[in-house]
Design a protein around this motif. Structure first.
Motif, PDB file in Angstrom:
ATOM      1  N   GLY A 150      94.896  10.913 -47.271  1.00  0.00           N
ATOM      2  CA  GLY A 150      94.487   9.786 -47.851  1.00  0.00           C
ATOM      3  C   GLY A 150      94.913   8.773 -46.997  1.00  0.00           C
ATOM      4  N   VAL A 151      94.169   7.303 -47.115  1.00  0.00           N
ATOM      5  CA  VAL A 151      94.831   6.273 -46.632  1.00  0.00           C
ATOM      6  C   VAL A 151      94.769   5.043 -47.707  1.00  0.00           C
ATOM      7  CG1 VAL A 151      94.351   6.677 -44.093  1.00  0.00           C
ATOM      8  CG2 VAL A 151      92.763   5.495 -45.631  1.00  0.00           C
ATOM      9  N   ILE A 152      95.541   4.170 -47.741  1.00  0.00           N
ATOM     10  CA  ILE A 152      95.534   3.002 -48.537  1.00  0.00           C
ATOM     11  C   ILE A 152      95.707   1.787 -47.655  1.00  0.00           C
ATOM     12  CG2 ILE A 152      98.046   3.337 -49.096  1.00  0.00           C
ATOM     13  CD1 ILE A 152      97.504   2.076 -51.973  1.00  0.00           C
ATOM     14  N   ASP A 153      94.691   0.794 -48.018  1.00  0.00           N
ATOM     15  CA  ASP A 153      94.608  -0.729 -47.438  1.00  0.00           C
ATOM     16  C   ASP A 153      94.588  -1.642 -48.541  1.00  0.00           C
ATOM     17  OD1 ASP A 153      94.320   0.543 -44.875  1.00  0.00           O
ATOM     18  OD2 ASP A 153      92.411   0.988 -45.138  1.00  0.00           O
ATOM     19  N   VAL A 154      95.283  -2.717 -48.254  1.00  0.00           N
ATOM     20  CA  VAL A 154      95.374  -3.732 -49.079  1.00  0.00           C
ATOM     21  C   VAL A 154      94.690  -5.063 -48.458  1.00  0.00           C
ATOM     22  CG1 VAL A 154      97.948  -4.327 -48.268  1.00  0.00           C
ATOM     23  CG2 VAL A 154      96.787  -5.167 -50.565  1.00  0.00           C
ATOM     24  N   THR A 155      93.969  -5.786 -49.121  1.00  0.00           N
ATOM     25  CA  THR A 155      93.741  -7.168 -48.651  1.00  0.00           C
ATOM     26  C   THR A 155      94.158  -8.129 -50.197  1.00  0.00           C
ATOM     27  OG1 THR A 155      91.378  -6.797 -49.743  1.00  0.00           O
ATOM     28  CG2 THR A 155      91.793  -6.276 -47.510  1.00  0.00           C
ATOM     29  N   SER A 156      94.236  -9.171 -49.584  1.00  0.00           N
ATOM     30  CA  SER A 156      94.899 -10.254 -50.694  1.00  0.00           C
ATOM     31  C   SER A 156      94.826 -11.713 -50.151  1.00  0.00           C
ATOM     32  CB  SER A 156      96.235  -9.870 -51.094  1.00  0.00           C
ATOM     33  OG  SER A 156      96.669 -10.607 -51.987  1.00  0.00           O
ATOM     34  N   GLU A 157      94.504 -12.520 -51.099  1.00  0.00           N
ATOM     35  CA  GLU A 157      94.467 -14.103 -50.756  1.00  0.00           C
ATOM     36  C   GLU A 157      95.014 -14.792 -52.027  1.00  0.00           C
ATOM     37  OE1 GLU A 157      90.908 -17.400 -49.850  1.00  0.00           O
ATOM     38  OE2 GLU A 157      90.616 -15.393 -50.230  1.00  0.00           O
ATOM     39  N   SER A 158      95.956 -15.474 -51.520  1.00  0.00           N
ATOM     40  CA  SER A 158      96.906 -16.264 -52.474  1.00  0.00           C
ATOM     41  C   SER A 158      96.140 -17.044 -53.449  1.00  0.00           C
ATOM     42  CB  SER A 158      97.786 -17.292 -51.971  1.00  0.00           C
ATOM     43  OG  SER A 158      98.786 -16.452 -51.189  1.00  0.00           O
ATOM     44  N   GLY A 159      96.140 -16.772 -54.617  1.00  0.00           N
ATOM     45  CA  GLY A 159      95.617 -17.555 -55.878  1.00  0.00           C
ATOM     46  C   GLY A 159      94.351 -17.012 -56.350  1.00  0.00           C
ATOM     47  N   LYS A 160      93.774 -15.896 -55.703  1.00  0.00           N
ATOM     48  CA  LYS A 160      92.512 -15.264 -55.897  1.00  0.00           C
ATOM     49  C   LYS A 160      92.550 -13.920 -56.364  1.00  0.00           C
ATOM     50  CE  LYS A 160      89.654 -18.569 -53.342  1.00  0.00           C
ATOM     51  NZ  LYS A 160      88.587 -18.660 -52.173  1.00  0.00           N
ATOM     52  N   GLY A 161      93.558 -13.056 -55.972  1.00  0.00           N
ATOM     53  CA  GLY A 161      93.784 -11.749 -56.352  1.00  0.00           C
ATOM     54  C   GLY A 161      94.175 -10.925 -55.257  1.00  0.00           C
ATOM     55  N   THR A 162      94.184  -9.461 -55.568  1.00  0.00           N
ATOM     56  CA  THR A 162      94.489  -8.485 -54.666  1.00  0.00           C
ATOM     57  C   THR A 162      93.784  -7.437 -54.753  1.00  0.00           C
ATOM     58  OG1 THR A 162      96.738  -9.302 -54.583  1.00  0.00           O
ATOM     59  CG2 THR A 162      96.358  -7.184 -53.634  1.00  0.00           C
ATOM     60  N   GLN A 163      93.077  -6.673 -53.547  1.00  0.00           N
ATOM     61  CA  GLN A 163      92.379  -5.536 -53.873  1.00  0.00           C
ATOM     62  C   GLN A 163      92.997  -4.208 -53.216  1.00  0.00           C
ATOM     63  OE1 GLN A 163      88.105  -5.387 -53.552  1.00  0.00           O
ATOM     64  NE2 GLN A 163      88.497  -4.900 -51.468  1.00  0.00           N
ATOM     65  N   PHE A 164      93.150  -3.191 -53.580  1.00  0.00           N
ATOM     66  CA  PHE A 164      94.090  -1.857 -53.098  1.00  0.00           C
ATOM     67  C   PHE A 164      92.599  -1.000 -52.931  1.00  0.00           C
ATOM     68  CE2 PHE A 164      97.827  -3.842 -54.706  1.00  0.00           C
ATOM     69  CZ  PHE A 164      98.710  -3.369 -53.903  1.00  0.00           C
ATOM     70  N   VAL A 165      92.440  -0.525 -51.778  1.00  0.00           N
ATOM     71  CA  VAL A 165      91.317   0.463 -51.104  1.00  0.00           C
ATOM     72  C   VAL A 165      91.959   1.851 -50.981  1.00  0.00           C
ATOM     73  CG1 VAL A 165      89.424   0.931 -49.943  1.00  0.00           C
ATOM     74  CG2 VAL A 165      89.811  -1.358 -50.515  1.00  0.00           C
ATOM     75  N   ILE A 166      91.721   2.782 -51.756  1.00  0.00           N
ATOM     76  CA  ILE A 166      92.258   4.107 -51.388  1.00  0.00           C
ATOM     77  C   ILE A 166      90.948   5.221 -51.024  1.00  0.00           C
ATOM     78  CG2 ILE A 166      93.554   6.248 -52.302  1.00  0.00           C
ATOM     79  CD1 ILE A 166      94.650   4.229 -54.526  1.00  0.00           C
ATOM     80  N   LYS A 167      91.385   5.739 -50.095  1.00  0.00           N
ATOM     81  CA  LYS A 167      90.402   6.840 -49.550  1.00  0.00           C
ATOM     82  C   LYS A 167      90.790   8.247 -49.396  1.00  0.00           C
ATOM     83  CE  LYS A 167      87.818   3.221 -46.970  1.00  0.00           C
ATOM     84  NZ  LYS A 167      87.396   2.804 -45.546  1.00  0.00           N
ATOM     85  N   PHE A 168      90.614   8.971 -49.815  1.00  0.00           N
ATOM     86  CA  PHE A 168      90.814  10.736 -49.839  1.00  0.00           C
ATOM     87  C   PHE A 168      89.791  11.126 -49.052  1.00  0.00           C
ATOM     88  CE2 PHE A 168      93.042   9.374 -53.698  1.00  0.00           C
ATOM     89  CZ  PHE A 168      94.218   9.841 -53.367  1.00  0.00           C
ATOM     90  N   TYR A 169      89.904  11.473 -47.834  1.00  0.00           N
ATOM     91  CA  TYR A 169      89.109  12.066 -46.655  1.00  0.00           C
ATOM     92  C   TYR A 169      88.974  13.549 -47.074  1.00  0.00           C
ATOM     93  CZ  TYR A 169      89.346   8.157 -43.931  1.00  0.00           C
ATOM     94  OH  TYR A 169      89.250   6.691 -43.569  1.00  0.00           O
ATOM     95  N   LYS A 170      87.705  14.023 -47.101  1.00  0.00           N
ATOM     96  CA  LYS A 170      87.182  15.282 -47.422  1.00  0.00           C
ATOM     97  C   LYS A 170      87.590  16.219 -46.173  1.00  0.00           C
ATOM     98  CE  LYS A 170      83.807  13.783 -50.413  1.00  0.00           C
ATOM     99  NZ  LYS A 170      82.173  13.821 -50.682  1.00  0.00           N
ATOM    100  N   GLN A 171      87.707  15.890 -45.097  1.00  0.00           N
ATOM    101  CA  GLN A 171      88.350  16.874 -43.955  1.00  0.00           C
ATOM    102  C   GLN A 171      89.188  15.999 -43.222  1.00  0.00           C
ATOM    103  OE1 GLN A 171      84.985  18.196 -41.769  1.00  0.00           O
ATOM    104  NE2 GLN A 171      84.246  16.222 -41.156  1.00  0.00           N
ATOM    105  N   VAL A 172      89.999  16.674 -42.426  1.00  0.00           N
ATOM    106  CA  VAL A 172      90.883  15.911 -41.419  1.00  0.00           C
ATOM    107  C   VAL A 172      89.902  15.514 -40.043  1.00  0.00           C
ATOM    108  CG1 VAL A 172      93.072  16.394 -39.778  1.00  0.00           C
ATOM    109  CG2 VAL A 172      92.660  17.470 -41.864  1.00  0.00           C
ATOM    110  N   ILE A 173      90.342  14.201 -39.992  1.00  0.00           N
ATOM    111  CA  ILE A 173      89.631  13.427 -38.857  1.00  0.00           C
ATOM    112  C   ILE A 173      90.462  12.699 -37.739  1.00  0.00           C
ATOM    113  CG2 ILE A 173      87.425  13.275 -40.185  1.00  0.00           C
ATOM    114  CD1 ILE A 173      88.367  10.320 -40.474  1.00  0.00           C
TER     115      ILE A 173
END
Length: 333
Positions: free
Chosen positions: A310-333
């Motif tokens: 899997g991979v995890i990415d984060v996007t954020s903006e000061s004063g507006k919040g944070t978003q974590f995106v987790i992806k579990f791949y179904k096969q090795v790519i």
């Protein structure tokens, strides 16, 4: 060179053959004996010259190997010619590159171990010092009961913090050593989210925060339920900690032919732009980190997710919040 036993044996054999040939040729004619003698001398001389050149080439390789053993791996012994020596030189060069890479990896691991020990010592020093002071105060017979209760409570909190830190470091070390066998069970994402929310519901209620969940009940992925729950808990704790009172956390999940995706977002104070590249680094604490933050929760979440394809990415903006995106791949790519 002549002290070499193999060369001595070779010269003895060639000399014996030449002497025998000369004697045999002498029975035929004197001219044949002279001719065989000259050929024998030329043959032995050519062999000596060849062996001398070969001996020098081997000596160069010996010097090269000694240089490598002393840590000088910048030498290049390769050549583009045919022959056994050329093949040997190229093979030695390949081994040299491999040893150089291993040396670099060992040096990097040594630095990481040194940094980790330094960070662990720093993290343990603060609560231990605090407990030592409070323990000294508790030994005073004149200490009021209210203060005694307060200090005992604080000591318990610090012990729980140390226990969590040691437990987390042991888990991370096991993941680094790849000694953990992650299961490949079919995990319903909805069940995963509900389980991960249990430890953070009380802190959310205290701060008056709300949580919303959106996603189909049949969405799932292959992974280890308990370890993935721990990763999601650490992400949720981060969101609860950095979201103001009355704030909101949203959790959405979906899937496609490539991966299953979980998005955890909050409307908190966000992460400064300069901290974003380092939030998954162990013991890193950004500008907005809480006073009791250790900086290991997100690092553990990253390791757990990465260990399950899997991979995890984060996007954020000061004063507006944070978003974590987790992806579990179904096969090795």
């Amino acid at each position: 060179m002549l002290r070499n036993r193999e060369i001595q044996i070779l010269l003895l054999i060639m000399g014996s053959i030449s002497l025998t040939s000369i004697v045999a040729a002498a029975f035929i004619s004197s001219i044949a004996a002279v001719f065989v003698t000259i050929l024998s001398i030329l043959l032995i001389g050519s062999s000596l010259l060849f062996m001398r050149w070969r001996y020098r080439e081997l000596e160069k390789l010996s010097v090269y190997l000694r240089e490598i053993s002393n840590g000088n791996d910048s030498l290049d012994v390769r050549d583009n010619q045919e022959g056994e020596l050329s093949i040997l030189k190229n093979d030695i060069y390949k081994v040299t590159l491999m040893l150089s890479e291993h040396r670099s990896l060992l040096h990097r691991d040594k630095l990481q171990l040194t940094d980790a020990i330094s960070d662990i010592s720093h993290q343990l020093k603060t609560p231990l010092t605090s407990m030592k002071v409070m323990a000294d105060l508790l030994s005073s017979p004149d200490l009021p009961p209210a203060k005694r209760t307060e200090f005992t409570h604080h000591i318990r909190i610090q012990l729980e913090r140390i226990d969590w830190l040691v437990s987390s470091l042991l888990k991370l070390s096991k993941m680094d050593a790849k000694t953990i066998q992650f299961k490949k069970d079919r995990i319903p994402v909805k069940n995963l989210i509900q389980k991960a929310l249990e430890p953070v519901m009380i802190p959310m209620d205290i701060k008056g925060q709300t949580v919303s969940i959106a996603g189909d009940d049949d969405i799932s992925f292959a992974g280890d339920f308990n370890w993935t729950v721990e990763a999601v808990i650490n992400i949720l704790k981060n969101g609860v900690e950095h979201t103001h009172e009355g704030g909101a956390i949203t959790i959405t999940f979906s899937e496609n032919t490539l991966f299953t995706e979980i998005v955890i977002a909050d409307n908190g104070k966000g992460i400064p732009k300069e901290d974003l590249p380092y939030i998954f680094k162990r013991f890193y604490k950004g500008k907005n980190a809480g006073e009791g933050s250790i900086g290991i929760g997100l690092a553990m979440a990253h390791s757990i997710i990465a260990s399950q394809n899997g991979v995890i990415d984060v996007t954020s903006e000061s004063g507006k919040g944070t978003q974590f995106v987790i992806k579990f791949y179904k096969q090795v790519i």
